[in-house]
Scaffold this motif. Sequence first.
Motif, PDB file in Angstrom:
ATOM      1  N   ASN A   3       0.782  -1.129   0.052  1.00  0.00           N
ATOM      2  CA  ASN A   3      -0.124   0.219   0.058  1.00  0.00           C
ATOM      3  C   ASN A   3       0.967   1.276  -0.152  1.00  0.00           C
ATOM      4  N   ASP A   4       0.372   2.215   0.143  1.00  0.00           N
ATOM      5  CA  ASP A   4       0.811   3.737   0.001  1.00  0.00           C
ATOM      6  C   ASP A   4       1.588   4.156   1.295  1.00  0.00           C
ATOM      7  N   LEU A   5       2.884   4.562   1.164  1.00  0.00           N
ATOM      8  CA  LEU A   5       3.711   4.948   2.438  1.00  0.00           C
ATOM      9  C   LEU A   5       2.817   5.933   3.333  1.00  0.00           C
ATOM     10  N   SER A   6       1.893   7.107   2.684  1.00  0.00           N
ATOM     11  CA  SER A   6       1.141   7.771   3.368  1.00  0.00           C
ATOM     12  C   SER A   6       0.258   7.150   4.404  1.00  0.00           C
ATOM     13  N   GLU A   7      -0.302   5.905   4.149  1.00  0.00           N
ATOM     14  CA  GLU A   7      -1.193   5.355   5.025  1.00  0.00           C
ATOM     15  C   GLU A   7      -0.601   5.090   6.497  1.00  0.00           C
ATOM     16  N   PRO A   8      -1.679   4.968   7.493  1.00  0.00           N
ATOM     17  CA  PRO A   8      -1.211   5.048   8.881  1.00  0.00           C
ATOM     18  C   PRO A   8      -0.340   3.587   9.089  1.00  0.00           C
ATOM     19  N   ARG A   9      -0.538   2.600   8.271  1.00  0.00           N
ATOM     20  CA  ARG A   9       0.295   1.504   8.388  1.00  0.00           C
ATOM     21  C   ARG A   9       0.704   1.087   7.191  1.00  0.00           C
ATOM     22  N   TRP A  10       1.972   0.989   6.927  1.00  0.00           N
ATOM     23  CA  TRP A  10       2.669   0.666   5.731  1.00  0.00           C
ATOM     24  C   TRP A  10       2.641  -0.775   5.643  1.00  0.00           C
ATOM     25  N   ILE A  11       2.439  -1.588   4.687  1.00  0.00           N
ATOM     26  CA  ILE A  11       2.436  -3.056   4.594  1.00  0.00           C
ATOM     27  C   ILE A  11       3.308  -3.457   3.550  1.00  0.00           C
ATOM     28  N   MET A  12       4.278  -4.371   3.870  1.00  0.00           N
ATOM     29  CA  MET A  12       5.166  -4.819   2.992  1.00  0.00           C
ATOM     30  C   MET A  12       4.941  -6.324   2.774  1.00  0.00           C
ATOM     31  N   ARG A  13       5.147  -6.938   1.632  1.00  0.00           N
ATOM     32  CA  ARG A  13       5.122  -8.429   1.456  1.00  0.00           C
ATOM     33  C   ARG A  13       6.465  -9.035   0.825  1.00  0.00           C
ATOM     34  N   ARG A  14       6.755 -10.024   1.273  1.00  0.00           N
ATOM     35  CA  ARG A  14       7.933 -10.615   0.485  1.00  0.00           C
ATOM     36  C   ARG A  14       8.092 -10.606  -0.883  1.00  0.00           C
ATOM     37  N   ASN A  15       9.367 -10.188  -1.367  1.00  0.00           N
ATOM     38  CA  ASN A  15       9.462 -10.393  -2.674  1.00  0.00           C
ATOM     39  C   ASN A  15       9.568 -11.697  -3.111  1.00  0.00           C
ATOM     40  N   PRO A  16       8.797 -12.246  -3.873  1.00  0.00           N
ATOM     41  CA  PRO A  16       8.777 -13.564  -4.191  1.00  0.00           C
ATOM     42  C   PRO A  16      10.112 -14.194  -5.273  1.00  0.00           C
ATOM     43  N   TYR A  17      10.829 -12.905  -5.884  1.00  0.00           N
ATOM     44  CA  TYR A  17      11.869 -13.184  -6.728  1.00  0.00           C
ATOM     45  C   TYR A  17      13.175 -12.801  -6.052  1.00  0.00           C
ATOM     46  N   TYR A  18      13.287 -12.379  -4.759  1.00  0.00           N
ATOM     47  CA  TYR A  18      14.400 -11.855  -4.024  1.00  0.00           C
ATOM     48  C   TYR A  18      15.500 -13.058  -4.337  1.00  0.00           C
ATOM     49  N   PHE A  19      16.694 -12.474  -4.712  1.00  0.00           N
ATOM     50  CA  PHE A  19      17.636 -13.436  -5.029  1.00  0.00           C
ATOM     51  C   PHE A  19      18.559 -13.991  -3.763  1.00  0.00           C
ATOM     52  N   LYS A  20      18.571 -13.547  -2.690  1.00  0.00           N
ATOM     53  CA  LYS A  20      19.483 -14.131  -1.739  1.00  0.00           C
ATOM     54  C   LYS A  20      19.036 -15.289  -1.088  1.00  0.00           C
ATOM     55  N   VAL A  21      19.437 -16.464  -0.993  1.00  0.00           N
ATOM     56  CA  VAL A  21      18.969 -17.658  -0.177  1.00  0.00           C
ATOM     57  C   VAL A  21      20.085 -18.187   0.366  1.00  0.00           C
ATOM     58  N   ASP A  22      19.810 -18.899   1.442  1.00  0.00           N
ATOM     59  CA  ASP A  22      20.765 -19.764   2.323  1.00  0.00           C
ATOM     60  C   ASP A  22      21.117 -21.028   1.536  1.00  0.00           C
ATOM     61  N   PRO A  23      22.224 -21.683   2.133  1.00  0.00           N
ATOM     62  CA  PRO A  23      22.570 -23.046   1.560  1.00  0.00           C
ATOM     63  C   PRO A  23      21.716 -24.045   0.998  1.00  0.00           C
ATOM     64  N   GLU A  24      20.668 -24.136   1.729  1.00  0.00           N
ATOM     65  CA  GLU A  24      19.626 -24.953   1.682  1.00  0.00           C
ATOM     66  C   GLU A  24      18.552 -24.408   0.495  1.00  0.00           C
ATOM     67  N   GLY A  25      18.567 -23.289   0.023  1.00  0.00           N
ATOM     68  CA  GLY A  25      17.709 -22.735  -0.807  1.00  0.00           C
ATOM     69  C   GLY A  25      16.613 -21.914  -0.356  1.00  0.00           C
ATOM     70  N   ASN A  26      16.518 -21.880   1.004  1.00  0.00           N
ATOM     71  CA  ASN A  26      15.599 -20.837   1.584  1.00  0.00           C
ATOM     72  C   ASN A  26      15.833 -19.462   1.367  1.00  0.00           C
ATOM     73  N   GLN A  27      14.603 -18.859   1.069  1.00  0.00           N
ATOM     74  CA  GLN A  27      14.746 -17.124   0.700  1.00  0.00           C
ATOM     75  C   GLN A  27      15.225 -16.571   2.077  1.00  0.00           C
ATOM     76  N   LEU A  28      16.080 -15.518   1.695  1.00  0.00           N
ATOM     77  CA  LEU A  28      16.392 -14.741   2.849  1.00  0.00           C
ATOM     78  C   LEU A  28      15.862 -13.203   2.810  1.00  0.00           C
ATOM     79  N   PRO A  29      15.503 -12.421   3.796  1.00  0.00           N
ATOM     80  CA  PRO A  29      15.966 -12.481   4.967  1.00  0.00           C
ATOM     81  C   PRO A  29      14.930 -13.396   5.932  1.00  0.00           C
ATOM     82  N   TYR A  30      15.388 -14.363   6.899  1.00  0.00           N
ATOM     83  CA  TYR A  30      14.232 -15.220   7.693  1.00  0.00           C
ATOM     84  C   TYR A  30      13.544 -13.983   8.684  1.00  0.00           C
ATOM     85  N   ILE A  31      12.185 -14.357   8.722  1.00  0.00           N
ATOM     86  CA  ILE A  31      11.478 -13.602   9.718  1.00  0.00           C
ATOM     87  C   ILE A  31      10.477 -14.670  10.420  1.00  0.00           C
TER      88      ILE A  31
END
Length: 182
Positions: free
Chosen positions: A154-182
Amino acid sequence: PNVAESYEVLDNSTRFVFHLREGMKWSDGEPFDADDWFFHWEHVVLKEVGESIPAFYYVGGQLPTVEKIDQYTFQIVFPEPYPMFLFNTPHILTFFTPEHYARTILPEFIGQEAAEKLAQEQGFADAQRMALSKLGYHWVYADVPTIRPWVPVNDLSEPRWIMRRNPYYFKVDPEGNQLPYI
């Protein structure tokens, strides 16, 4: 090197060659490659930023030349040695523009009138401010593709800014799990 798999410093620190990671994608699934850096240089830095180009790009009062070598390789060539280039510009590999998106907002591609109308509809004073904001701070706009790990929903100006994981983010751990962990 982050988005670069590797780099080379050649010719007495006048030429810097960057090898990008093959197969990377923008958050919308479009390919990320040397075209995106070259496009940023040619159409954002030189044309949109223009007279306000950051000083770290200049050596001896001159800008470097930027050349695409192949789909995943580009080089920056300075007119004289610049051994501190990588130290002065650690963010050099964050200056990319999603070319496929930029072509939909820049006056150069859609016309000045259409760009001004789009800027007004999106709450910007003019087309240049829209371009500099959306292409310079792409990670805060939900409609602009990014290579960062999180994508705004959503828009940064809204009271709560919501982010979702980028499904194509390129960094992964040795097992292939996408980083960063949450």
